[in-house]
Design a protein around this motif. Sequence first.
Motif, mmCIF file in Angstrom:
data_model
loop_
_atom_site.group_PDB
_atom_site.id
_atom_site.type_symbol
_atom_site.label_atom_id
_atom_site.label_comp_id
_atom_site.label_asym_id
_atom_site.label_seq_id
_atom_site.Cartn_x
_atom_site.Cartn_y
_atom_site.Cartn_z
ATOM 1 N N ASP A 102 17.784 22.247 25.207
ATOM 2 C CA ASP A 102 18.742 22.360 24.545
ATOM 3 C C ASP A 102 19.607 23.600 24.535
ATOM 4 N N PHE A 103 18.657 24.513 24.421
ATOM 5 C CA PHE A 103 19.367 26.016 24.281
ATOM 6 C C PHE A 103 20.279 26.415 25.404
ATOM 7 N N ARG A 104 19.820 26.168 26.658
ATOM 8 C CA ARG A 104 20.866 26.494 27.746
ATOM 9 C C ARG A 104 21.104 25.161 28.912
ATOM 10 N N GLY A 105 20.449 23.995 28.479
ATOM 11 C CA GLY A 105 20.748 22.864 29.285
ATOM 12 C C GLY A 105 19.477 22.757 30.118
ATOM 13 N N ARG A 106 19.442 21.610 30.877
ATOM 14 C CA ARG A 106 18.243 21.455 31.614
ATOM 15 C C ARG A 106 18.024 22.240 32.903
ATOM 16 N N VAL A 107 19.410 22.377 33.600
ATOM 17 C CA VAL A 107 19.378 23.131 35.010
ATOM 18 C C VAL A 107 18.865 24.717 34.381
ATOM 19 N N LYS A 108 19.552 25.139 33.784
ATOM 20 C CA LYS A 108 19.624 26.569 33.379
ATOM 21 C C LYS A 108 18.363 26.776 32.736
ATOM 22 N N GLY A 109 17.747 25.697 31.932
ATOM 23 C CA GLY A 109 16.420 26.042 31.220
ATOM 24 C C GLY A 109 15.344 25.944 32.376
ATOM 25 N N MET A 110 15.363 25.170 33.363
ATOM 26 C CA MET A 110 14.410 25.457 34.547
ATOM 27 C C MET A 110 14.752 26.786 35.366
ATOM 28 N N MET A 217 17.937 26.805 44.684
ATOM 29 C CA MET A 217 18.451 25.369 44.746
ATOM 30 C C MET A 217 19.100 25.201 43.456
ATOM 31 N N LEU A 218 18.434 25.499 42.373
ATOM 32 C CA LEU A 218 19.083 25.218 41.099
ATOM 33 C C LEU A 218 20.264 25.346 40.848
ATOM 34 N N PRO A 219 21.181 26.347 41.355
ATOM 35 C CA PRO A 219 22.527 26.461 41.162
ATOM 36 C C PRO A 219 23.298 25.366 41.878
ATOM 37 N N LEU A 220 22.945 24.801 42.668
ATOM 38 C CA LEU A 220 23.473 23.669 43.587
ATOM 39 C C LEU A 220 23.327 22.240 42.811
#
Length: 503
Positions: A102-110, A217-220
């Motif tokens: 919840d802090f930065r979102g699922r993608v930014k969290g990973m 790959m996460l930024p995509l």
Amino acid sequence: METGKQLSGTLAVAVFTAALGSLQFGYSLGVINAPQKVIERHYAMSLGVWSERSALLENSTEGEGSSEDQTHPDVVMYWSLSVAIFSIGGMISSFLVGFIGDFRGRVKGMLMINVLAVAAGLLMGLCRLWKPHIMVITGRAIMGFYCGLTSGLVPMYIGEIAPKAYRGALGTLHQLAIVIGILLSQVIGLDFVLGNDEMWHVLLGLSGAPAILQSFMLPLCPESPRYLYILLGKEQEARKSLHRLKGAYDPASDLEEMRKEKEEADRQPRVSIRSLILSSVYRQQLLVSLMMHLSQQLSGINAIFYYSTAIFSKAGVSQPVYATIGVGVINTVFTLVSVALVDRAGRRTLTLVGLGGMCCCAVAMTVGLRFQNNFSWMSYVSMTAIFLFVSFFEIGPGPIPWFIVAELFSQGPRPAAIAIAGCCNWTSNFIIGMTFPYIQAWLDSYVFVLFAVLLFGFTIFIYLRVPETKGKTFEEIAAFFQKKQRINKDNAELQQLKTSSDA
């Protein structure tokens, strides 16, 4: 026009990228086992307790299982800590899944937690530069902390971005990536590959490699539309994310479902871990979630892997390590079967078939172990039971608990529920790892009777209490439990009235 059921390229990339974290989890689970003797030898040299006599003892007892008795107590302690610290790290970090998500979102969290995985990989990969036992234990602790987070974030993200029709199959990919990671670690850990004196530190260091690829790959990957809409209230961004994930379609029905879920979440106070545990509203869902995870860890699957090499040796397999790798292959194949069946047969059905089949295999295993000294062919009964046990595990009880928690809870309590269930999973895993040798010494060949009883109990519970979530919206699943809760409350009130009238 299609209503978002199609599998787009962006969705495939997003699921694959998230599952790299699960692959790393599986690799880290399995990598420490194959080179045990090599690592113990380097620990002994680092601690100054290695001698030529130790080498002669190890060589003379190799393959007989008795060299363990000659291992220095300090080496045993540090080796045990190297294994156990991984689970301890996971137990602690599993409570932070909701906060990170919840802090930065699922993608930014990973993306953020990949720093932990890379740091852990570097510590283990460079361990020969200083004191191997300290660097490996520190690296394993950090990697366990990372895996505790990723084992919650990955199912959460995949569950939120998957189309309803494919939610089960895509959710099962978390477990598929774990078993592929375990198999990969078994193969690369063979003596003639990396599980030797020269390359063992590289084998451990590769634990962090998937995180590097995932970071690129996460930024995509699009952020979870449910997170954007329900938690942040960003409808337009959620709409864009839905279009990226599902292609050109009308997202009105998906947005309407999220709107209703958001209104429901806004009417309720923020659900923390403590309030979720104390809340009577979510008690049924939480009980089901915890029992699903307990059924996975208390099924005896770790005991099967503990016994497999000894049983294969007894059956006359000249290289039992390859038979154990065969078990890993079966693991992977039947997880693929689960991917294919979970959205057709359903979660509840596959879990019941899996647990019931494992119960029967545990009984067969007990018979095989009890009589293998009397009848040589009983060893083959045990071997067959091993392969079938693993097959039934991966059909249902292995993959389904990881993603069904995300289905049982709405957006508000979902992160807290995943954190509690994850902690339950890691804690029971740790307890089994620490207590199984003592249970095995106490019950000997009857150890699988205990697991058969537990499996039977879990099968009955799931038959009576777990709903089928296949093809249902999160709102429909929540409504099932609310209805059940009202029925239980009404029954309790009737019983109270009856008691009062009798008095």
